[in-house]
Design an enzyme around this catalytic site. Structure first.
Site, PDB file in Angstrom:
ATOM      1  CE  LYS A 180     -65.148 -29.921   6.601  1.00  0.00           C
ATOM      2  NZ  LYS A 180     -63.844 -29.439   7.078  1.00  0.00           N
TER       3      LYS A 180
HETATM    4  C1  LIG Z   1     -68.154 -26.316  10.681  1.00  0.00           C
HETATM    5  C2  LIG Z   1     -67.377 -25.772   9.511  1.00  0.00           C
HETATM    6  N1  LIG Z   1     -67.886 -24.756   8.814  1.00  0.00           N
HETATM    7  C3  LIG Z   1     -67.252 -24.245   7.740  1.00  0.00           C
HETATM    8  C4  LIG Z   1     -66.033 -24.758   7.328  1.00  0.00           C
HETATM    9  C5  LIG Z   1     -65.358 -24.153   6.142  1.00  0.00           C
HETATM   10  O1  LIG Z   1     -65.290 -25.049   5.069  1.00  0.00           O
HETATM   11  P1  LIG Z   1     -64.365 -24.763   3.815  1.00  0.00           P
HETATM   12  O2  LIG Z   1     -62.967 -25.108   4.201  1.00  0.00           O
HETATM   13  O3  LIG Z   1     -64.882 -25.651   2.732  1.00  0.00           O
HETATM   14  O4  LIG Z   1     -64.510 -23.319   3.465  1.00  0.00           O
HETATM   15  C6  LIG Z   1     -65.473 -25.823   8.019  1.00  0.00           C
HETATM   16  C7  LIG Z   1     -64.192 -26.386   7.593  1.00  0.00           C
HETATM   17  O5  LIG Z   1     -63.514 -27.090   8.295  1.00  0.00           O
HETATM   18  C8  LIG Z   1     -66.159 -26.353   9.140  1.00  0.00           C
HETATM   19  O6  LIG Z   1     -65.684 -27.379   9.853  1.00  0.00           O
END
Ligand SMILES: Cc1ncc(COP(=O)(O)O)c(C=O)c1O
Length: 376
Positions: A180
């Site tokens: 990110k």
């Molecule tokens: C659209 C979306 N939602 C949720 C997530 C989950 O994030 P995290 O890895 O911080 O749990 C991601 C991670 O790539 C994502 O792209």
């Protein structure tokens, strides 16, 4: 090898983590509170609650929104599988709707057509940082008495109609994973304007504990905690939060730099009619968390061949975003689902390198090679 992405972390973040470790307060302490305060201020939301990642942010959001067994939540299939998983965690059903191929975000009319008496919420995803039309979805949600939740995992710093993502809905979830635009290693945040949601989220992220550690440690009276409901350990550490505080201070600059590279790509590929490039409409501001290109049917090279040829040249790419209903964990239950636009976008798009700092030579090399390969 030109990587697909790289977190922008410097000595500032390393020093902040070092300093925090030496304070002896390692988790759910003053740095977490400071990061929450700064994040709320940055997004314009009333409250921000830090958690261990965006998946846990989404899970807690489902719980405070009152979603449970027998409920349906409409979301895109074309998203990282964490989006759909968070609905499954509360025993509700993800109902997959189509996307608009121009921005990979949910198609309003398809969402409307999928609302049933069981629908409880719409889970919007600002895919790869491009904001959805939040007002239109808010209106639809209000008409049907649904709650709108935003999966803004990729959208820190993006804005919609002049306001930062995080300020518009009752529950907005962010990720600080290294892919990110800002990172705390792993990490997540939920923004909300509702005090009741804020209070419950804070309980749930720490086992439902009635007294938080900071209050207990600073009290001059002996305090005993109770556990008010069954919660979770979804804490963010102070080490991570101290990194996040520095990342957040740099976010606007990071976006400026990312956008300069995105603008170079947009300019360099605009004459290639076999490519569909990201479209940023008026009022929408993307953080360009990723730069995705869709190969149109007239493209003389297939997507997989293009990815392999670029890899052979030392350029990493990734396939377009997955469709959750095609993953093994979902395939059987969703065997009858067909989402032609989402599937086409997954099969024919690629994500090309974008990170900062990216050497101008590397940007030029990516541009030249992509142009050559799609123009043959
Ligand atoms: C659209 C979306 N939602 C949720 C997530 C989950 O994030 P995290 O890895 O911080 O749990 C991601 C991670 O790539 C994502 O792209």
């Amino acid at each position: 090898m030109i990587p697909i992405a790289k977190p922008y972390l410097t000595k500032d973040e390393a020093q902040a983590a070092y300093d925090t470790i030496l304070t002896g307060w390692i988790t759910q302490g003053p740095r977490v509170a400071e990061f929450e305060e700064s994040f709320a201020k940055y997004t314009g939301a009333k409250y921000a609650v830090a958690v261990s990642n965006c998946t846990t942010a989404l899970h807690l959001s489902m719980i405070v929104a009152g979603i449970g067994k027998g409920d349906e939540v409409i979301c895109p299939s074309m998203s990282y599988v964490a989006t759909a998983n968070s609905i499954k965690y509360v025993n509700a059903k993800p109902v997959f709707a189509e996307i608009d191929p121009s921005n990979y975000n949910l198609d309003l009319e398809d969402v409307r057509s999928k609302i049933t008496p069981k629908t409880k919420a719409i889970l919007l995803v600002h895919q790869i940082g491009m904001p959805c039309d939040i007002d239109a979805f808010n209106k639809l949600a209000k008409e049907h008495d649904l709650i709108l939740i935003e999966d803004a995992a990729c959208a820190a710093g993006s804005s919609y109609k002049g306001a930062k993502i995080g300020s518009h809905s009752e529950l907005v979830c962010f990720s600080f994973h290294p892919r990110k635009v800002i990172s705390t290693g792993d990490g997540g945040m939920i923004t909300t304007n509702r005090e009741d949601f804020h209070d419950r989220l804070k309980l749930l992220r720490q086992h439902g504990m009635s007294v938080n550690d900071r209050v207990r440690h600073t009290s001059n009276k002996v305090m005993f905690e109770d556990h008010l409901e069954i919660g979770y350990n979804y804490r963010l550490t102070d080490i991570q939060a101290s990194v996040g505080i520095h990342q957040l201070q740099k976010l606007d600059w990071i976006l400026e730099e990312r956008r300069k590279i995105a603008m170079q790509y947009l300019d360099a590929f605009k004459d290639l009619d076999c490519l569909q490039l990201p479209i940023e409409r008026e009022g929408y501001f993307s953080n360009y968390q990723s730069f995705s290109i869709l190969l149109k049917p007239n493209c003389p090279i297939g997507r997989n061949e293009l990815m392999q040829k670029l890899l052979d040249l030392g350029i990493s790419t990734r396939r377009g975003i997955m469709n959750s209903h095609r993953e093994t964990a979902y395939k059987t239950e969703y065997a009858d689902i067909h989402l032609p636009v989402s599937e086409m976008a997954q099969d024919h798009s690629i994500i090309i390198p974008l990170y900062i700092p990216m050497e101008q030579n590397d940007i030029d090399f990516v541009i030249t090679k992509v142009r050559e390969l799609v123009s043959r």
